[in-house]
Enzyme design. Sequence first.
Site, PDB file in Angstrom:
ATOM      1  N   ASP A 281      -5.279 -12.745   4.366  1.00 19.20           N
ATOM      2  CA  ASP A 281      -6.469 -12.082   4.907  1.00 19.20           C
ATOM      3  C   ASP A 281      -7.702 -12.291   4.027  1.00 19.20           C
ATOM      4  OD1 ASP A 281      -5.379 -10.514   2.929  1.00 19.20           O
ATOM      5  OD2 ASP A 281      -5.177  -8.698   4.126  1.00 19.20           O
TER       6      ASP A 281
ATOM      7  N   HIS B 182       0.803  -1.234   0.000  1.00 16.68           N
ATOM      8  CA  HIS B 182       0.000   0.000   0.000  1.00 16.68           C
ATOM      9  C   HIS B 182       0.836   1.284   0.000  1.00 16.68           C
ATOM     10  CE1 HIS B 182      -3.576  -2.352   0.458  1.00 16.68           C
ATOM     11  NE2 HIS B 182      -3.276  -2.775   1.680  1.00 16.68           N
TER      12      HIS B 182
HETATM   13 ZN    ZN Z   1      -4.468  -7.124   3.173  1.00 17.73          ZN
END
Ligand code: ZN
Length: 378
Positions: free
Chosen positions: A259, A135
């Site tokens: 995740d 990110h």
């Molecule tokens: Zn993630």
Amino acid sequence: MPRAVFLYSEVLAGFDYGDDHPFKPLRARNARELCRRCGLFDSPEASQMEPGPADDEALGLFHEPEYLDVLRRVSGGEGPSLEALARGLGTEECPLLPGIYDFCLRAAGATLRAVDLVADGAVDRTFQPVGGFHHAGRGHAEGFCYVNDMGVALEHLRARGLRVACVDLDAHHGNGVQEAFYDDDRVLTVSLHESGETLYPWSGAETEIGEGRGEGFNVNVPLLERTDDEVYVSVFRRVVPPLLDAFQPDLVLAQLGADTTVSDPLTHLRLTNNGYHAAVTALCENAPRLAALGGGGYDIYRTARCWTLAWSALSGLAPEEDYAALLGGAMHGRDMEPLFDPPVPTRGEPKERAWEQADRVVSYLQRTVFPRLGAKLP
Ligand SMILES: [Zn+2]
């Protein structure tokens, strides 16, 4: 020569984001311990290595010097400021952490080592669990990511003249990597993730396919909430192998965030360890030279089991689960759950909608991206 190398640093795994923060580097220690208990290092095919830190220059391959300067200062103890906040530092997701700069140097160093081992032909596959910070942007932190080790590695490999495919299985869209290489035709990025309509970073629609020379070299597969093993693995097989086959990368850099799974507290996909393992296995079949990174995963017990299965696929060794259970040791409770789950299929209307979205996205990519890359329909 071992076939696969597990890169592990106790300093990296021991770094603490704080009790209240969901990101736990410690998962890497648990995964390695579970691999050991499952006999997944008991072969000349599978070895371990302790990576060292990168230097400032390496981070500068991807990041703006002004950002690294601010990051170094907050790491040294400088308090909150508007300057830091403007760089995403000092938020709930990226708090001001003493020593974070050293952690970033070490994470990037481990990832660079992981890709170089594969690029040099020293091994076929590597696994670096404390990596995959997809990110972070060139000049800012976000989403638990202070530097983008994948971006650093991709710039490094590009400077070596190599073509790299980046396959991102984390539940969150790999926005930092996408943005940095959006107009680049020497880096193919493929991200499978929960749709930006329901999950941070709110991007990664199938229509974001790159621009300029990079048009067609950025591939997004947004999936609906409650997408399960069956839908996920079907989409993976229809998209990833044909694109890798057409692009013919020198190596694949993968982000294996866990995740996507049913018990993850931050996301809404519903994979089990079985679906995760099937996707990683299919990736291995289609990527003879593969450097894999950890990524997200906020159910720390399940993440350790997923990464154990990932290491099993990467190394080509079968886990000896009975042996692991007998040994017991320092891990208790949920650590002792079997590596493979009972199936948890989504049913009824949510399943139908998950299929519809998957089929629609695959069809869109087959019409737009596939012809640009010369990819064949499976
Ligand atoms: Zn993630």
